[in-house]
Structure formats: C-alpha cells, structure tokens
Design an enzyme around this catalytic site. Structure first.
Site, PDB file in Angstrom:
ATOM      1  N   GLU A  97       0.839  -1.205   0.000  1.00  0.00           N
ATOM      2  CA  GLU A  97       0.000   0.000   0.000  1.00  0.00           C
ATOM      3  C   GLU A  97       0.870   1.250   0.000  1.00  0.00           C
ATOM      4  OE1 GLU A  97      -2.385   1.560  -0.746  1.00  0.00           O
ATOM      5  OE2 GLU A  97      -4.244   1.104   0.282  1.00  0.00           O
ATOM      6  N   ASP A  98       0.330   2.325  -0.526  1.00  0.00           N
ATOM      7  CA  ASP A  98       1.062   3.594  -0.486  1.00  0.00           C
ATOM      8  C   ASP A  98       0.966   4.234   0.897  1.00  0.00           C
ATOM      9  OD1 ASP A  98      -1.667   4.087  -0.771  1.00  0.00           O
ATOM     10  OD2 ASP A  98      -1.465   5.484  -2.440  1.00  0.00           O
ATOM     11  N   ASP A 101      -4.226   5.403   6.092  1.00  0.00           N
ATOM     12  CA  ASP A 101      -4.741   6.648   6.656  1.00  0.00           C
ATOM     13  C   ASP A 101      -5.753   6.261   7.750  1.00  0.00           C
ATOM     14  OD1 ASP A 101      -5.227   9.427   6.807  1.00  0.00           O
ATOM     15  OD2 ASP A 101      -6.740   9.365   5.249  1.00  0.00           O
ATOM     16  N   PHE A 150      -1.854  16.071   4.224  1.00  0.00           N
ATOM     17  CA  PHE A 150      -2.132  15.455   2.935  1.00  0.00           C
ATOM     18  C   PHE A 150      -0.867  15.493   2.084  1.00  0.00           C
ATOM     19  CE2 PHE A 150      -3.751  14.952  -1.329  1.00  0.00           C
ATOM     20  CZ  PHE A 150      -4.625  13.893  -1.158  1.00  0.00           C
ATOM     21  N   ARG A 163       1.689  12.040  -8.991  1.00  0.00           N
ATOM     22  CA  ARG A 163       2.160  10.678  -8.710  1.00  0.00           C
ATOM     23  C   ARG A 163       3.630  10.521  -9.102  1.00  0.00           C
ATOM     24  NH1 ARG A 163      -2.395   7.534  -7.508  1.00  0.00           N
ATOM     25  NH2 ARG A 163      -4.298   8.041  -8.632  1.00  0.00           N
TER      26      ARG A 163
HETATM   27  P1  IMP Z   1      -7.836   4.853   4.229  1.00  0.00           P
HETATM   28  O1  IMP Z   1      -8.896   3.876   3.845  1.00  0.00           O
HETATM   29  O2  IMP Z   1      -8.402   6.054   4.927  1.00  0.00           O
HETATM   30  O3  IMP Z   1      -6.698   4.254   5.008  1.00  0.00           O
HETATM   31  O4  IMP Z   1      -7.316   5.488   2.881  1.00  0.00           O
HETATM   32  C1  IMP Z   1      -6.275   4.988   2.165  1.00  0.00           C
HETATM   33  C2  IMP Z   1      -6.247   5.614   0.798  1.00  0.00           C
HETATM   34  O5  IMP Z   1      -6.584   7.018   0.843  1.00  0.00           O
HETATM   35  C3  IMP Z   1      -4.840   5.544   0.258  1.00  0.00           C
HETATM   36  O6  IMP Z   1      -4.621   4.342  -0.442  1.00  0.00           O
HETATM   37  C4  IMP Z   1      -4.771   6.785  -0.625  1.00  0.00           C
HETATM   38  O7  IMP Z   1      -5.254   6.483  -1.924  1.00  0.00           O
HETATM   39  C5  IMP Z   1      -5.703   7.776   0.024  1.00  0.00           C
HETATM   40  N1  IMP Z   1      -4.956   8.738   0.866  1.00  0.00           N
HETATM   41  C6  IMP Z   1      -4.973   8.823   2.223  1.00  0.00           C
HETATM   42  N2  IMP Z   1      -4.184   9.810   2.667  1.00  0.00           N
HETATM   43  C7  IMP Z   1      -3.644  10.376   1.569  1.00  0.00           C
HETATM   44  C8  IMP Z   1      -2.702  11.471   1.373  1.00  0.00           C
HETATM   45  O8  IMP Z   1      -2.196  12.121   2.302  1.00  0.00           O
HETATM   46  N3  IMP Z   1      -2.385  11.744   0.077  1.00  0.00           N
HETATM   47  C9  IMP Z   1      -2.913  11.065  -0.988  1.00  0.00           C
HETATM   48  N4  IMP Z   1      -3.771  10.043  -0.848  1.00  0.00           N
HETATM   49  C10 IMP Z   1      -4.135   9.702   0.417  1.00  0.00           C
HETATM   50 MG    MG Z   2      -5.781   8.023  -4.090  1.00  0.00          MG
END
Ligand code: IMP
Ligand code: MG
Length: 179
Positions: A97-98, A101, A150, A163
């Site tokens: 995963e990137d 969050d 962010f 990206r």
């Molecule tokens: P989660 O389900 O809230 O953990 O969201 C994860 C996804 O939200 C990641 O795979 C990203 O695509 C997006 N995301 C969350 N935080 C950021 C950020 O700071 N920058 C860009 N994308 C984010």
């Molecule tokens: Mg995204």
C-alpha cells in the site's frame, strides 16, 4: 499560479528505507517465494522499487479498490474495481500500500484476501498516518510514520496529479495550475 509543494521525505531517504524494507522481507521469508499484491494506482512506484530489493523468487499481481466519494478522506465504503488475475491460495502474500490513513480500505481488503486462504498475509505500507486511524489496522512493514498532512508524490496523488514526483511532498498552497 502553480501549487506550492514542500519536500517531506526526500528521494534518497525513500530509497534507503525501501532497501531496508526489502532486506527485512527477504530475511523474514528466508528463501521462500513471495507474491506481491500491488494496490493500484498509488502503490505502483513503491511496489516496483521494493520488488527490486527483495532477493527471493517473486511474483506480482495487481488489484484496484475505490473508496466511494471524491474527497481527501475515505468513506469506508469500498468497491473492488479490479480483482487479482491469479489465485493467492497457499502463497506468501505481501500486500503493498502507499499509505494507511483511516485504515478502512485495508481493513476491507485484508478481510477479503484472508478468505482466499493464503499461506501468509502481510501488509507493507510506505507511509502511515497513525493519528488518523479509525480501525486497528497496522502494517507488518511500515516505511515512515508521518503527521496528519495530505501528501503527494511517489505514487500518491492529488486529483490524479503528482504521482510522478520522486519524493513525498506536502501541498503548502493550492494554485489553479498543476505540474
Ligand atoms: P484509508 O482507507 O483512509 O486508510 O485510505 C487509504 C487511501 O486514501 C490511500 O490508499 C490513498 O489512496 C488515500 N490517501 C490517504 N491519505 C492520503 C494522502 O495524504 N495523500 C494522498 N492520498 C491519500
Ligand atoms: Mg488516491
């Protein structure tokens, strides 16, 4: 006016940490094959760099999940928009995963993948924002813990832009023009 972006994690620090994560995964799986599952699109750059640092027999597959809603936070309602090509049954799966969050996306995804009977199921995330977590999800391998900002770059986007930045950056000021 262009957006103003500051560097949070420079390119050389990213590469150094990715090499460390690759070495850790190589050690943990000790000569066994690993199957990387790249979560599109944000994890593409990280997956490629990490794969080159894992010194084991390695295969890769890709899946895409979309969180409903177009904001900068995930809704918790997750849709599988591209499934894996191959079965993961009996494989040592490392999900790449990137960023974790809130953890909602990963909670859904890991739940889904664990039902497919992998031999091992690990999570490797480049970034983590622990302050934002609403589930108990943690990476087995985490590149960097970052504050609640962010971020863009190294696969992460703002409305599909940035990206391609080779570093992790923070948008300090929004203009009306993207690079
Ligand atoms: P989660 O389900 O809230 O953990 O969201 C994860 C996804 O939200 C990641 O795979 C990203 O695509 C997006 N995301 C969350 N935080 C950021 C950020 O700071 N920058 C860009 N994308 C984010
Ligand atoms: Mg995204």
């Amino acid at each position: 006016m262009k957006d103003i972006i500051s560097v949070m994690i420079p390119e050389d620090e990213l590469q150094k940490r990715i090499a460390e994560l690759g070495a850790e995964i190589t050690k943990d799986f000790e000569g066994e094959p690993v199957h990387l599952v790249c979560i599109l699109k944000g994890s593409v750059f990280f997956t490629c760099a990490l794969a080159q640092q894992i010194k084991l027999p390695l295969t890769m597959d890709f899946m895409r999940v979309a969180s409903y809603g177009e904001g900068t936070t995930s809704s918790g309602i997750v849709r599988l928009s591209k499934d894996l090509d191959d079965s993961i049954e009996g494989k040592n799966v490392v999900v790449i995963e990137d960023i974790v969050d809130t953890g909602r996306t990963l909670k859904y995804l890991l739940g889904l993948l664990s039902q497919r009977k992998p031999k091992a199921l690990k999570l490797c995330t480049l970034l983590s924002k622990p302050a934002r977590r609403v589930t108990e999800i943690e990476g087995d391998y985490t590149g960097f813990e970052i504050p609640d900002k962010f971020v863009v770059g190294y696969g992460l986007d703002f409305a599909e832009h940035y990206r391609n930045l080779p570093y992790i950056g923070v948008i300090e000021e929004l203009g009306d023009e993207r690079e």
